[in-house]
Motif scaffolding. Structure first.
Motif, PDB file in Angstrom:
ATOM      1  N   ARG A   1      -2.445   2.786  -7.964  1.00 63.73           N
ATOM      2  CA  ARG A   1      -1.441   1.665  -9.489  1.00 63.73           C
ATOM      3  C   ARG A   1      -0.782   2.588 -10.295  1.00 63.73           C
ATOM      4  NH1 ARG A   1      -2.360  -3.715  -9.438  1.00 63.73           N
ATOM      5  NH2 ARG A   1      -1.593  -3.670 -11.521  1.00 63.73           N
TER       6      ARG A   1
ATOM      7  N   ASP B   1      -2.941   3.719  -0.006  1.00 63.47           N
ATOM      8  CA  ASP B   1      -1.712   2.366   0.567  1.00 63.47           C
ATOM      9  C   ASP B   1      -2.280   1.593  -1.200  1.00 63.47           C
ATOM     10  OD1 ASP B   1      -0.929   2.337   2.702  1.00 63.47           O
ATOM     11  OD2 ASP B   1      -3.030   1.449   3.159  1.00 63.47           O
ATOM     12  N   ASN B   2      -3.063   1.540  -1.960  1.00 58.33           N
ATOM     13  CA  ASN B   2      -3.260   1.245  -3.600  1.00 58.33           C
ATOM     14  C   ASN B   2      -3.016   1.968  -4.480  1.00 58.33           C
ATOM     15  OD1 ASN B   2      -3.320  -1.564  -2.005  1.00 58.33           O
ATOM     16  ND2 ASN B   2      -4.931  -0.953  -1.290  1.00 58.33           N
TER      17      ASN B   2
ATOM     18  N   THR C   1       2.499   4.274  -2.344  1.00 60.29           N
ATOM     19  CA  THR C   1       1.536   4.892  -0.582  1.00 60.29           C
ATOM     20  C   THR C   1       1.803   5.715  -1.052  1.00 60.29           C
ATOM     21  OG1 THR C   1       1.828   2.749   0.108  1.00 60.29           O
ATOM     22  CG2 THR C   1       0.887   5.111   1.739  1.00 60.29           C
TER      23      THR C   1
ATOM     24  N   VAL D   1       2.694  -0.395  -7.506  1.00 59.04           N
ATOM     25  CA  VAL D   1       1.373   0.155  -5.935  1.00 59.04           C
ATOM     26  C   VAL D   1       2.531   0.902  -5.269  1.00 59.04           C
ATOM     27  CG1 VAL D   1      -0.126  -1.102  -4.863  1.00 59.04           C
ATOM     28  CG2 VAL D   1       0.096  -2.317  -6.971  1.00 59.04           C
TER      29      VAL D   1
END
Length: 228
Positions: A61, A58-59, A35, A33
């Motif tokens: 993947r 921020d998330n 940023t 994960v």
């Protein structure tokens, strides 16, 4: 007997070599994960927001595939921290400003860090990100002094009285120096150096490169009075 030992050791060595080669030839994969931020190099020239107003993403993947030793090295490296990648509008040809969609799959496939580790991108979720780029224009702004609540504080002198800060084209406000109670107390005795800023968006500040010297008027002593 001595030759037999040599042959035995050679067989063991070759067996270990084959096993090592077989291990390294396999592929492993891992998901991080991560940023995505705006590159600090260009943050002074552009106001960048993601997905309708976010300062960063921020998330994301990110799933990478490659040699087990390389994957293991990355896992160890980012065991206690979150990987960060940076978006540079100039790198994408977005320096004129506007609304764009970032193809994250293409971005990570071409990224130098991933090529350095000889890794293959398996997936990135989400694979596209909305980004808005606004080119900032340097303007000469009058400096005002405020306290931590944003209330204007009367100053005795500010040198220089104007500073240049990159802001939006329609910005008509001032540049500000924010002082804490302790800083104001010191500035009443002697001029102190402080940074100036302008708000280009709620919670988003652009700072001038140079500091200003600010001096506040000394506190007037209270006159003696008789109360009945």
């Amino acid at each position: 007997m001595h030759d037999w030992i040599k042959k035995f050791l050679a067989v063991i060595f070759l067996t270990l070599l084959i096993w090592a080669w077989a291990f390294l030839s396999q592929e492993a994969e891992n998901t991080w994960v991560i940023t995505l931020k705006t590159s600090p190099v260009t943050a002074e020239d552009f106001l960048v927001t993601y997905n309708r107003g976010q300062d960063q993403v921020d998330n994301l993947r990110l799933t990478l595939r490659g040699a087990p030793d390389k994957i293991s090295e990355l896992v160890q490296r980012f065991r206690n921290e979150k990987p960060e990648f940076f978006y540079d509008p100039k790198e994408f040809g977005h320096e004129t400003g506007g609304d764009f969609k970032l193809d994250m799959t293409d971005y990570f496939r071409r990224h130098a860090k991933i090529k350095e580790y000889a890794l293959t991108l398996k997936s990135c979720i989400p694979d596209r990100i909305d980004v808005k780029v606004e080119k900032l224009t340097p303007k000469l702004l009058v400096v005002q002094c405020v306290d931590e609540k944003g209330v204007t504080v009367k100053h005795e002198s500010i040198e220089p009285a104007q500073v240049e800060i990159p802001v939006r084209k329609d910005y008509t406000g001032s540049a500000y120096v924010m002082l804490t109670a302790q800083q104001m107390e010191r500035a009443r005795r002697v001029a102190i150096p402080e940074k100036t800023y302008a708000e280009t968006a709620p919670g988003k500040r652009q700072y001038a490169k140079n500091t200003v010297q600010i001096k506040l008027p000394a506190t007037d002593p209270l006159n003696n009075q008789v109360f009945q």
